[in-house]
Design a protein around this motif. Structure first.
Motif, PDB file in Angstrom:
ATOM      1  N   LYS A 345       0.841  -1.199   0.000  1.00 28.48           N
ATOM      2  CA  LYS A 345       0.000   0.000   0.000  1.00 28.48           C
ATOM      3  C   LYS A 345       0.877   1.250   0.000  1.00 28.48           C
ATOM      4  N   ALA A 348       1.696   1.790  -3.500  1.00 30.48           N
ATOM      5  CA  ALA A 348       0.519   2.308  -4.188  1.00 30.48           C
ATOM      6  C   ALA A 348       0.405   3.818  -3.980  1.00 30.48           C
ATOM      7  N   SER A 436      -1.461   1.247  -9.259  1.00 32.28           N
ATOM      8  CA  SER A 436      -0.742   0.618  -8.157  1.00 32.28           C
ATOM      9  C   SER A 436      -0.809  -0.897  -8.223  1.00 32.28           C
TER      10      SER A 436
END
Length: 543
Positions: A345, A348, A436
């Motif tokens: 994440k 991302a 992402s």
């Protein structure tokens, strides 16, 4: 591997065409032989064909010796011919030592005949590409034919030695139970290596005085010899269940084979966004300095160059910082998918921030769609990628992130971010669909929803960057290509195992027994590595 002089013609052409050896190595014959599970009848059929090869080699060496004018060269060729004839004499005892018996009746296969006919035609002076076929009169013409003959022999010997050594590296030297270990050891022996090296050295020596046109003939003969041998190995009658090629193993009537492929750094040799930036700079130089009202205003080429250089430098620096930040947590002992997913994440967020920075900079504003399509033709692809039919000019509306999705080998779909246009002119904005790793995974899963009830569906994902990790692990077969240290480091940190594809196939072949089946499994934490697109092509499609 013994090597000819680094500057020699034999070394040069082996390096150029060495990917062809991959197509031989990935045949059912060699995968089964490497596993030790190859049917004995198939092996003996192969040995029986080898008798014809040895006879053709002996005759070809004899003809080459007659054509050589230097006594030292004649002696060297004579020694090579004697080695072949000696092997012919002792082949029966060698085969018995390996635990087999030569069949009483030997029938020559078409693939064998094509190889031996090509070799003997070349040794007789009947060479495609020569102005006068079969005409050998002057001493120089004889030397030329001797060189041509060795160019048809040399790659065959090197092919045997290279594949045997790769297989030998997979074997336990203390385990004598492998059925074909002695055969493998023979082709890895010092004696065979010396013969292969001497043939290459003679080819180098006899080629010194040849013209550029004649060297081109040698190149074509060398390549054809490899191709014919690959076809020979592919034609061996392997009548047992095998792990390769994947497209044969996976019956399209029973299920679906779906291929996914990342684009940048997987298909391409570099980031395709740099082509868009360069295009923006070049076209800005040619644009009208007095931009009329209503047109999208653009920066000067100098400003574009400076802006892009700053963006590129910041991206590289901050990307490394992002990876280091992810790696700052404690490494896990076993594969931990959820931990990796959570960590990505951060990547991302980083990619979204970078895309936003590109949009705000305006570097992609004013690009013409037709110019982008033309620029895509200059993309540099990884060696073998185009040959594998997995890439064919995919840039027209992609930016930074892209997945190519194949339902069959004749059609594909592209899933990517897209530039926004007004009357074919880019506004500099980006429609973010695949920014992402998590969005790539979402696209991957959305595509597979159409086949959610299909238990026979098999997925392959090919990637080469950290952004591909989740898709690679979610696929039944995740194949890693390229040299991304970031991908390896992140994978290792979260317990991902990286296994060479060929050795994995050999291990799977060992597990197969008559009538049994096996399944590739997703989320095992194991990814398969390859060094070239030739391996991917050979694994999925065969030769």
């Amino acid at each position: 591997m013994g090597e000819a002089d680094e500057g020699g013609i034999a070394r040069k052409w082996w390096i150029k065409f060495k990917d062809e050896s991959v197509f031989a190595k990935y045949t059912p014959f060699f995968v089964c032989l490497a596993s030790g599970s190859l049917n004995c009848d198939t092996f003996m059929h192969f040995i029986s064909q080898d008798v014809h090869f040895l006879k053709a080699f002996a005759l070809a060496y004899e003809l080459a010796e007659e054509c050589a004018d230097d006594e030292e060269d004649k002696l060297a060729i004579r020694k090579l011919r004697k080695r072949v004839k000696q092997k012919l004499k002792t082949l029966d005892s060698l085969v018995r030592e390996w635990g087999f018996e030569l069949p009483e009746e030997i029938i020559t296969d078409d693939a064998t005949v094509k190889c031996t006919d090509f070799l003997l035609s070349t040794a007789s002076g009947k060479v495609e590409g020569e102005k006068v076929l079969g005409k050998i009169e002057t001493p120089f013409e004889k030397i030329k034919v001797a060189a041509y003959t060795l160019s048809a022999i040399s790659p065959c010997m090197r092919l045997f030695e290279v594949i045997a050594k790769e297989i030998q590296a997979l074997l336990n030297p203390d385990d004598g139970s492998h059925l074909y270990k002695k055969w493998i050891d023979y082709y890895c022996s010092q004696s065979f290596q010396e013969s292969a090296l001497q043939t290459e050295e003679l080819l180098d020596k006899l080629s010194v005085l040849l013209t550029g046109e004649e060297l081109e003939v040698i190149k074509k003969l060398y390549y054809k010899a490899i191709k014919l041998h690959v076809n020979f190995f592919a034609a061996q009658p392997v009548k047992q269940q095998t792990t390769v090629p994947l497209s044969w193993v996976k019956d399209p009537v029973e299920g679906h084979l779906t291929l996914f492929c990342d684009f940048d750094w997987t298909c391409t040799a570099f980031d395709s966004s740099s082509i868009l930036a360069e295009l923006a700079i070049v076209t800005a130089q040619k644009s009208d300095p007095d931009q009329s009202e209503g047109k999208l205003t653009r920066m000067s080429s100098a400003d574009l160059r400076n802006t892009w250089d700053v963006l590129s430098t910041k991206y590289t620096e901050e990307y490394e910082q992002c990876i280091e930040s992810i790696m700052s947590s404690e490494a896990v002992a076993e594969f931990e998918y959820e931990g990796l997913r959570e960590a990505l994440k951060q990547l991302a967020y980083f990619e979204k921030k970078e895309n936003s920075r590109v949009v705000q900079s305006g570097v992609l504003k004013g690009l013409n769609l037709e110019d982008i399509k033309r620029a895509s033709q200059h993309l540099i692809f990884q060696d073998g990628c185009r040959r594998s039919a997995f890439a064919s000019g995919i840039l027209s509306e992609t930016y930074k992130s892209c997945i190519i999705h194949f339902r069959d080998l004749n059609a594909f779909r592209v899933h990517s971010n897209e530039l926004v246009y007004e009357e074919s002119i880019s506004t500099g904005e980006i429609v973010n669909k695949l920014e992402s790793p998590l969005e790539k995974l979402q696209a991957f899963n959305d595509i597979l929803k159409d086949h959610s009830n299909d238990e026979q569906n098999l997925t392959v994902y090919i990637g080469g960057s950290p952004g591909d990790l989740l898709c690679l692990l979610e696929a039944d077969i995740g194949i890693v290509i390229g040299s991304s240290s970031s991908l390896r480091r992140l994978g290792d940190h979260f317990g991902v195992s990286f296994v060479p594809l060929f050795s994995s196939l050999v291990e799977r072949q060992k597990e197969l027994v008559d009538g049994s089946s096996y399944k590739w499994k997703r989320l095992t934490g194991t990814l398969y590595t390859v060094s070239s697109w030739a391996e991917i092509h050979a694994f999925i499609l065969g030769p």
